[in-house]
Design a protein around this motif. Structure first.
Motif, PDB file in Angstrom:
ATOM      1  N   TYR A   1      50.228  70.182 -89.735  1.00 16.09           N
ATOM      2  CA  TYR A   1      50.676  71.465 -89.766  1.00 16.09           C
ATOM      3  C   TYR A   1      52.278  71.480 -90.229  1.00 16.09           C
ATOM      4  O   TYR A   1      52.716  72.438 -91.018  1.00 16.09           O
ATOM      5  CB  TYR A   1      50.429  72.154 -88.553  1.00 16.09           C
ATOM      6  N   GLN A   2      52.973  70.773 -89.642  1.00 16.86           N
ATOM      7  CA  GLN A   2      54.593  70.700 -89.628  1.00 16.86           C
ATOM      8  C   GLN A   2      54.727  70.315 -91.434  1.00 16.86           C
ATOM      9  O   GLN A   2      55.890  70.602 -91.833  1.00 16.86           O
ATOM     10  CB  GLN A   2      54.999  69.770 -88.897  1.00 16.86           C
ATOM     11  N   ARG A   3      53.853  69.706 -92.190  1.00 17.55           N
ATOM     12  CA  ARG A   3      53.995  69.316 -93.559  1.00 17.55           C
ATOM     13  C   ARG A   3      53.153  69.935 -94.374  1.00 17.55           C
ATOM     14  O   ARG A   3      52.962  69.552 -95.564  1.00 17.55           O
ATOM     15  CB  ARG A   3      53.954  67.761 -93.657  1.00 17.55           C
ATOM     16  N   LEU A   4      52.379  70.921 -93.796  1.00 20.24           N
ATOM     17  CA  LEU A   4      51.165  71.480 -94.795  1.00 20.24           C
ATOM     18  C   LEU A   4      51.898  72.497 -95.591  1.00 20.24           C
ATOM     19  O   LEU A   4      52.817  73.228 -95.234  1.00 20.24           O
ATOM     20  CB  LEU A   4      50.503  72.507 -93.726  1.00 20.24           C
ATOM     21  N   ASP A   5      51.181  72.255 -96.925  1.00 22.68           N
ATOM     22  CA  ASP A   5      51.740  72.872 -97.974  1.00 22.68           C
ATOM     23  C   ASP A   5      50.705  73.134 -99.161  1.00 22.68           C
ATOM     24  O   ASP A   5      49.789  71.997 -98.712  1.00 22.68           O
ATOM     25  CB  ASP A   5      53.209  73.007 -98.613  1.00 22.68           C
TER      26      ASP A   5
END
Length: 140
Positions: free
Chosen positions: A10-14
C-alpha cells in the motif's frame, strides 16, 4: 503473505502497481469501506482501476502494523487529491484496515475511516454544515 507485506504494498500502490493485486488478494476477497462492499478479485481490481483513473493522487502513509495469527490491522494516513474534492487540493484522511488471510492471501479487508473528513467536509455548503456539527459535538 503477511500484514507487513500488505502494508509495504500500500505504501507503493499507484496505477502502475495494480497488476499486483492478484498476488495480495484471494480470488474470493471481501472488501468493504465506508462507501463500498465488494466481493471477488475482479470487482476489487475494477474498483482500484476506477479509483486511480479518477484521482490526481492517492498515497498511503503507513503509521502502525499489528499482527495476529489470522491477520492484523494497519493504521494509515491517506493523501488524496481528486478534482472534485477540496478544489483539487490534497485531503488527508486517517484510517485503519482490518485484514484476514486464507491460503496465504488477504480474503477479508475492511477499511474504517471518517467519510465526512474525506468527502463531506470538502463539498460547498455541506462541508460547512458538517464542520459546524462536529464543533457543536466537540469533535474539532
Amino acid at each position: 503473505m503477511d500484514v507487513h507485506e500488505v502494508a509495504a504494498f500500500y505504501q507503493r500502490l499507484d496505477k502502475t502497481t495494480l497488476s499486483e493485486l492478484k498476488q495480495i488478494y484471494h480470488p474470493n476477497i471481501e472488501f468493504q469501506d465506508a462507501a463500498h462492499r465488494l466481493v471477488g478479485l475482479d470487482a476489487l481490481q475494477h474498483y482500484f482501476e476506477e479509483l486511480y483513473r479518477n484521482v490526481n493522487q492517492c498515497r498511503f502513509h503507513i503509521m502502525e502494523v499489528f499482527t495476529h495469527p489470522e491477520g492484523g490491522m494497519i493504521t494509515w494516513e491517506m493523501e488524496l487529491s481528486h478534482p472534485k474534492l477540496n478544489r483539487g487540493h490534497s485531503v488527508t484522511v486517517c484510517g485503519v484496515s482490518h485484514l484476514k488471510f486464507a491460503e496465504g492471501k488477504v480474503i477479508y479487508h475492511r477499511d474504517y475511516f471518517d467519510m465526512g473528513e474525506m468527502v463531506y467536509e470538502h463539498i460547498p455548503l455541506l462541508g460547512h454544515l458538517v464542520r459546524a456539527t462536529k464543533q457543536r459535538l466537540g469533535q474539532s
